[in-house]
Design a protein around this motif. Structure first.
Motif, PDB file in Angstrom:
ATOM      1  N   ASN A 190     -11.951  -1.799   2.561  1.00  0.00           N
ATOM      2  CA  ASN A 190     -10.592  -2.158   2.149  1.00  0.00           C
ATOM      3  C   ASN A 190      -9.543  -1.592   3.096  1.00  0.00           C
ATOM      4  O   ASN A 190      -8.360  -1.600   2.790  1.00  0.00           O
ATOM      5  CB  ASN A 190     -10.309  -1.647   0.736  1.00  0.00           C
ATOM      6  N   ASN A 248       0.831  -1.187   0.000  1.00  0.00           N
ATOM      7  CA  ASN A 248       0.000   0.000   0.000  1.00  0.00           C
ATOM      8  C   ASN A 248       0.875   1.250   0.000  1.00  0.00           C
ATOM      9  O   ASN A 248       0.890   2.013   0.957  1.00  0.00           O
ATOM     10  CB  ASN A 248      -0.938   0.012   1.197  1.00  0.00           C
ATOM     11  N   VAL A 256      -0.405   3.358  -4.707  1.00  0.00           N
ATOM     12  CA  VAL A 256      -1.501   2.386  -4.739  1.00  0.00           C
ATOM     13  C   VAL A 256      -2.713   2.947  -3.990  1.00  0.00           C
ATOM     14  O   VAL A 256      -3.845   2.877  -4.458  1.00  0.00           O
ATOM     15  CB  VAL A 256      -1.047   1.044  -4.134  1.00  0.00           C
ATOM     16  N   LYS A 280      -6.373   3.709  -5.615  1.00  0.00           N
ATOM     17  CA  LYS A 280      -7.592   3.057  -5.116  1.00  0.00           C
ATOM     18  C   LYS A 280      -8.643   4.100  -4.736  1.00  0.00           C
ATOM     19  O   LYS A 280      -9.832   3.910  -4.995  1.00  0.00           O
ATOM     20  CB  LYS A 280      -7.265   2.179  -3.904  1.00  0.00           C
ATOM     21  N   LEU A 308      -8.686   1.360   3.689  1.00  0.00           N
ATOM     22  CA  LEU A 308      -7.933   2.519   3.216  1.00  0.00           C
ATOM     23  C   LEU A 308      -8.269   3.746   4.054  1.00  0.00           C
ATOM     24  O   LEU A 308      -7.568   4.728   4.050  1.00  0.00           O
ATOM     25  CB  LEU A 308      -8.249   2.796   1.745  1.00  0.00           C
ATOM     26  N   LEU A 366     -13.914   1.898   0.302  1.00  0.00           N
ATOM     27  CA  LEU A 366     -12.629   2.334   0.870  1.00  0.00           C
ATOM     28  C   LEU A 366     -12.493   1.851   2.304  1.00  0.00           C
ATOM     29  O   LEU A 366     -11.453   1.340   2.712  1.00  0.00           O
ATOM     30  CB  LEU A 366     -12.533   3.862   0.878  1.00  0.00           C
TER      31      LEU A 366
END
Lengths: 345, 214
Positions: A224, A12, A16, A20, A226, A221
């Motif tokens: 995931n 990450n 990346v 995303k 993030l 998001l």
């Protein structure tokens, strides 16, 4: 650039993560094209182009290698968020000025990626709405309400040449927030205002679907990892609670919570803007306080302020408070007593 | 010939210890009034005049003022002079007096005036004190005017707008439209523009200083 613990985040890198996040914006953009015409594509690409240009120029000036910083995608994300927060079909120089303030003033004058105190996209937006209130409140009207919806070529023409024969009244309208605010002040009743064609079921026509798409992308998001759930949840809860209380007290003056959640920049702000890892609070409790207060301020500015939407100013105001919030919400370090080392973890 | 000491005083005031961009003193009027060149220049010159005369007066009586109550004494002298300037502007350039408003009486509390009186005039000869105050005042005026010019050009696309307020109706046509058909960037006229502009001026000065010392 990620929710801790970092050991669990594989591959990450900044690039990346940024890509995303950009991907999570796509459903919202598609909905925007569907309901408001392809003008958003012009403003998105224009902002991206300007942003890369400014970024490269400043990196060259600062003597920093271009490639790693230009390709990390962070400046693209800033540009896209700014474009999504701005009206489409505005003159090209409006995007240029906005991106200048976002990338040059808010990001690089403070020291570049990771050093900025304020959310760059929101600084760009704030500089524009303060300086050019007329252009910044002419939003593209939803398909079906507008007399004409410019196609891609006409959108290019409008942005670069000003359109000439087409009057802005034909394809723009005020936002629902703006309409609500001015007409309530004129003394119109809530039912009368909400019955107008630019209003949809709960928010603005079309705009409510775009907001739901942002919500969907944002939930992706969060799932995931993030972004953590704290900021979007607290931001939306802050908006809903404040709007709910105001609506209960004075239903004729203040719209309900669902209207506030689905109009303006609320969803975009909750998942994509307030969550900016550089400018948001970083402790779990801090995130809740930061985003909750930002949501509260958003509704207060919408209800009592001079500007139609309050997300940008609310986020910027809370950005100022982030160092303070972080210092007072340090979690207990394992093996230490709580509050033993406040502010110095 | 100008003595070495006088040259140092001038250099200090205008560049090395410039009150606006090095000492960062007197920011309140600097930021509030520098939205165009005419206002900036007028307030800068008014401040310079007050500084020069108050530094001179304090230097003359510096050996008479008891050390313990020197600050109230200085402030009284400065306030008296500010009142004179204010009344004079009220009488002769009334339009400008209205525009500058509260910032004229506020010259009394401008820390740069008191700073020069306390740090310089209370210890040095009268001539040097007046020179120092004038140099510092002009240094501040320079910053004010540069900032005013930047903000006016970016914000309105003109230079010297409002000059008729200072020089009378005959000066109405002296406004220079630098950028014709300009939309205007309101932000530059508003307070944030002052902070951003001052930051850029400080950065510019640091760059020039670094180049010079290399």
């Amino acid at each position: 650039m990620n929710g801790s613990p970092y050991i669990l985040s594989e591959n990450n890198s900044v690039t990346v993560v940024m890509l995303k996040v950009l991907a999570a914006l796509i459903p919202g953009v598609i909905a925007q094209v569907w309901f408001f015409g392809p003008g958003i594509l012009v403003s998105l690409s224009l902002c991206a182009l300007f942003a890369i240009g400014f970024e490269a120029f400043i990196l060259l000036m600062r003597g920093i290698p271009l490639k790693p910083f230009l390709s990390d995608g962070s400046v693209l994300l800033t540009a896209c968020l700014l474009a999504l927060a701005m009206p489409t079909l505005a003159p090209w120089w409006l995007y240029l000025v906005g991106v200048f303030f976002a990338v040059v003033v808010a990001k690089h004058l403070y020291g570049g990626l990771g050093q900025n105190l304020f959310n760059p996209a929101m600084v760009g937006y704030a500089a524009l709405i303060v300086s050019f209130p007329v252009y910044m409140t002419q939003w593209a009207a939803p398909v079906g309400v507008a007399h004409v919806t410019p196609n891609l070529w006409e959108a290019f023409d409008l942005v670069f040449a000003g359109g000439g024969s087409i009057s802005p009244d034909a394809y723009t309208s005020a936002t629902v927030l703006d309409t609500w605010k001015t007409q309530v002040r004129q003394g119109l009743g809530a039912a009368e205002i909400l019955g107008q064609p630019i209003f949809g079921r709960a928010g603005g026509r079309g705009q409510e679907i775009v907001a739901l798409m942002y919500l969907g992308g944002g939930l992706l998001l969060v799932s995931n990892r993030l972004a953590t759930w704290h900021i979007p949840f607290a931001f939306l809860a802050g908006i809903a609670a404040t709007a709910g209380v105001l609506h209960l007290v004075e239903p004729a003056r203040h719209a309900g919570p669902l209207f506030h959640l689905l109009s303006g920049g609320a969803m975009l702000g909750a998942f994509f803007i307030a969550t900016d890892p550089v400018t948001a609070a970083s402790t779990p409790l801090g995130k809740l306080i930061y985003a909750g207060l930002a949501g509260f301020l958003t509704v207060i500015i919408r209800a009592y302020g001079g500007y139609p939407d309050g997300v940008a100013f609310a986020v910027l105001l809370m950005n100022v408070a982030v160092p303070f919030i972080d210092a007072y919400t340090q979690p207990r370090v394992f093996g230490h007593k709580h509050g033993g080392k406040r502010g110095k973890p | 010939m100008i003595s070495r000491e006088s040259r140092d005083i001038l250099y200090n005031g205008l560049w090395k210890q410039n009150p606006g961009i090095v000492q960062i003193l007197g920011l309140c009027p600097l930021l509030a009034i520098s939205s165009n060149v005419v206002n900036a220049l007028s307030l800068g010159l008014a401040t310079t005049l007050v500084m020069a005369v108050s530094s001179g007066s304090v230097a003359v009586i510096r050996n008479v003022i008891p050390h313990e109550i020197r600050i109230p004494a200085f402030v009284l002298i400065i306030a008296a002079l500010v009142t004179v300037v204010e009344l004079a502007m009220h009488a002769w350039v009334h339009a400008l007096y209205v525009v500058l408003g509260v910032f004229l009486p506020l010259i009394t509390t401008n820390c740069i005036v008191l700073a020069r009186v306390e740090a310089f005039a209370s210890k040095r000869s009268t001539a040097h004190s007046m020179l120092d105050a004038t140099a510092m005042g002009l240094g501040l005026t320079g910053v004010l005017v540069s900032l005013g010019a930047m903000r006016e050009i970016v914000g309105k696309g003109t230079l010297f707008s409002g000059i008729d307020l200072a020089l009378g109706p005959m000066a109405k046509g002296w406004v220079i439209p630098v950028i014709p058909d300009y939309h205007g960037l309101l932000l530059a006229i508003l307070p944030p523009g002052a902070f951003i502009g001052l930051g850029l001026l400080i950065a510019l000065r640091n760059v020039l200083q670094e180049r010079g010392s290399r």
